[in-house]
Design a protein around this motif. Structure first.
Motif, short mmCIF file in Angstrom:
data_model
loop_
_atom_site.label_atom_id
_atom_site.label_comp_id
_atom_site.label_asym_id
_atom_site.label_seq_id
_atom_site.Cartn_x
_atom_site.Cartn_y
_atom_site.Cartn_z
N VAL B 10 52.08 40.55 38.54
CA VAL B 10 50.72 40.72 38.27
C VAL B 10 50.21 38.97 37.60
O VAL B 10 49.60 38.75 38.61
CB VAL B 10 50.72 40.66 36.42
CG1 VAL B 10 49.31 41.17 35.94
CG2 VAL B 10 50.98 42.86 36.92
N THR B 13 49.74 36.85 41.56
CA THR B 13 48.64 37.26 41.42
C THR B 13 47.51 36.64 40.84
O THR B 13 46.93 35.98 41.76
CB THR B 13 48.29 38.74 41.84
OG1 THR B 13 49.01 39.30 42.44
CG2 THR B 13 46.73 39.14 42.21
N SER B 17 44.93 33.66 42.17
CA SER B 17 43.18 33.22 42.23
C SER B 17 43.01 32.62 41.05
O SER B 17 41.13 31.95 41.57
CB SER B 17 42.76 35.25 41.82
OG SER B 17 41.90 35.77 41.53
N ASN B 21 39.76 30.26 41.80
CA ASN B 21 37.98 30.15 41.59
C ASN B 21 38.13 28.98 40.23
O ASN B 21 37.28 28.78 39.65
CB ASN B 21 37.86 31.33 40.62
CG ASN B 21 38.28 32.78 41.62
OD1 ASN B 21 36.82 32.28 42.48
ND2 ASN B 21 39.36 33.87 41.92
N ILE B 23 39.92 28.39 37.79
CA ILE B 23 39.93 28.80 36.63
C ILE B 23 41.35 28.15 36.39
O ILE B 23 42.23 28.14 36.28
CB ILE B 23 40.36 30.14 36.35
CG1 ILE B 23 38.70 30.74 36.95
CG2 ILE B 23 40.10 30.46 34.90
CD1 ILE B 23 38.40 32.39 37.34
N ILE B 107 44.93 44.53 39.30
CA ILE B 107 44.37 44.22 37.71
C ILE B 107 42.84 44.33 38.46
O ILE B 107 42.54 44.21 39.54
CB ILE B 107 44.72 42.95 38.57
CG1 ILE B 107 45.77 42.16 38.18
CG2 ILE B 107 44.22 41.68 37.16
CD1 ILE B 107 46.76 41.12 39.47
N ASP B 108 42.47 45.08 37.84
CA ASP B 108 40.96 45.37 37.47
C ASP B 108 40.06 44.33 37.90
O ASP B 108 39.28 43.85 38.88
CB ASP B 108 40.06 46.49 36.78
CG ASP B 108 39.20 46.92 37.23
OD1 ASP B 108 38.27 46.82 38.33
OD2 ASP B 108 38.74 47.68 36.17
N PHE B 109 40.15 43.27 36.55
CA PHE B 109 39.84 42.17 36.59
C PHE B 109 40.09 40.93 35.45
O PHE B 109 41.21 42.01 34.88
CB PHE B 109 38.33 42.19 36.37
CG PHE B 109 38.11 42.63 34.71
CD1 PHE B 109 38.31 42.00 33.67
CD2 PHE B 109 37.50 44.33 34.35
CE1 PHE B 109 37.39 42.08 32.01
CE2 PHE B 109 37.34 45.00 33.24
CZ PHE B 109 37.25 44.27 32.58
N TYR B 110 39.68 39.97 35.70
CA TYR B 110 40.27 39.12 34.51
C TYR B 110 38.92 37.86 34.09
O TYR B 110 37.71 37.91 34.91
CB TYR B 110 41.34 38.12 34.69
CG TYR B 110 41.05 37.77 36.20
CD1 TYR B 110 41.24 37.98 37.25
CD2 TYR B 110 41.20 36.46 35.55
CE1 TYR B 110 41.31 36.47 38.79
CE2 TYR B 110 40.89 34.77 36.62
CZ TYR B 110 40.73 35.60 38.40
OH TYR B 110 40.27 34.24 39.27
N GLU B 111 38.99 37.31 32.84
CA GLU B 111 38.04 36.12 32.83
C GLU B 111 39.01 35.28 32.35
O GLU B 111 39.63 35.70 31.08
CB GLU B 111 37.26 36.94 31.43
CG GLU B 111 36.25 38.41 31.54
CD GLU B 111 35.74 39.07 30.46
OE1 GLU B 111 35.56 39.49 30.32
OE2 GLU B 111 36.45 38.63 29.36
N GLY B 112 38.23 34.07 32.38
CA GLY B 112 38.52 32.72 32.32
C GLY B 112 37.89 32.06 32.26
O GLY B 112 36.35 32.17 32.55
N ASP B 113 37.70 30.82 31.46
CA ASP B 113 37.02 29.48 31.86
C ASP B 113 37.15 28.66 32.84
O ASP B 113 38.98 28.21 32.75
CB ASP B 113 37.41 29.16 30.67
CG ASP B 113 36.25 30.38 29.71
OD1 ASP B 113 35.24 30.46 29.71
OD2 ASP B 113 36.86 30.31 28.73
#
Lengths: 221, 113
Positions: B10, B13, B17, B21, B23, B107-113
């Motif tokens: 996990v 990956t 990603s 992106n 992040i 992993i459906d989604f993740y959020e970040g900055d």
């Protein structure tokens, strides 16, 4: 804040390597069996008897997965078959990446059958594809009737169950018909063989099944 | 305990990603876990703690969505939830049941900055 939708399978990487392994085995026409069980079910003894019975009829190689020791590999080596040891250094299962370097250690020319003895564990090995053709679970009558229902995934993922230590049946509370009923409820397509590795009984149907699979694989290569 | 191996996958990956992106900090991760994977949510959370020292995951919350084991009968097409790992059709008793849910692990989604 950024939201990234991945929908990425966690084991994607393992599955990619497993596919490469499978292509390698396919090219060589080798039937690969992933042998799994809990510790102490008699996995290595079952393998030893299988090797003895197949001597002269099939050319066989073995990959031995173990957390730290080389004990099982030493036992198998005594039968004069090529064996490669993989120590997982703590990991409770083999994965596809661990198998790949072992493939370089074999001379695959003329090999008919490769048996991979997984780490003794009914949970984790079920999740990791190694690139094998079939999975067999060794389950001993001394372990109790509840194992299939407690660890359904491994039985769902397997093609064969070898019920071992049949000679100990009178000394256990194991109900064989109930055990087989539970196994079939999880996976009706499973081949079930009753054996005693200690007394070397019941191996014929299992060996016939193995030989048939090797033949089918060779024809496809 | 294969939860640590699963979590290593996990994390790898997510690292790749997040780099793609740009992040720097992940704040929320949604992981979908089917009940038939036998992966224990508490053990996954515990394994995730190992990676919390990494800047990328320091403030990340791992959410685990469990999916039930589901089957579909190949004979009568009845769709149902499989209870107690009994892969028998409750409608026509056929053992020819296709597994359609419970093996999810992604992993459906993740959020970040």
């Amino acid at each position: 804040m950024v939201k990234v939708r991945l929908a990425a399978p966690v084991l994607q990487q393992n599955e990619e390597v497993a596919r490469e392994n499978r292509t390698f085995f396919q090219k060589h026409g080798i039937f690969v069996l992933n042998l799994m069980s809990s510790p102490g079910s008699g996995k290595t003894s079952t393998l030893e008897r299988t090797i003895e019975h197949l001597a002269g009829s099939l050319k066989l190689g073995v990959i031995e997965g173990d957390i730290y020791t080389t004990r099982d590999a030493e036992r198998i080596e005594a039968y004069g078959v090529p064996v490669v040891q993989i120590n997982t250094a703590g990991a409770c299962h083999l994965d596809a990446r661990m198998i790949r370097p072992a493939l370089e250690d074999f001379d695959f020319g003329g090999l008919d059958l490769l048996i991979i003895e997984n780490v003794g564990n009914l949970v984790c090995p079920a999740e990791f594809d190694l690139g094998e053709d079939a999975r067999a679970v060794v389950l001993s009558v001394a372990e109790g009737n509840d194992k299939p229902l407690k660890y359904p995934l491994i039985f769902r993922q397997a093609q064969v169950v070898l019920i071992n230590k049949i000679d100990l049946l009178p000394y256990t509370d194991c109900d064989l018909s109930l055990l087989e009923k539970d196994i079939r409820a999880i996976n009706p397509d499973l081949e079930i063989f009753r054996i005693s590795a200690r007394e070397n009984t019941g191996f014929s149907p299992w060996l016939s099944w193995l030989k048939e699979q090797v033949k089918i694989k060779k024809q496809k290569a | 305990m294969h939860e640590l191996s699963l979590m290593e996958n996990v994390v790898a990956t997510l690292r790749a990603s997040a780099a793609e992106n740009r992040i720097k900090k992940i704040t929320r991760i949604q992981l979908v876990v089917g009940k038939l994977t036998m992966a224990v949510p508490e053990a996954l959370q515990f394994a995730f703690e190992v990676f919390k020292e990494e800047d990328l995951f320091k403030s990340a919350v791992l959410e685990i969505k469990e999916e039930p084991v589901r089957g579909e009968c190949k004979e009568c097409q009845h769709a149902f939830e499989i209870k107690d790992y009994e892969f028998l059709c409750p409608s026509c008793s056929s053992p020819q049941v296709k597994l359609v849910g419970g093996r999810e692990l992604y992993i459906d989604f993740y959020e970040g900055d």
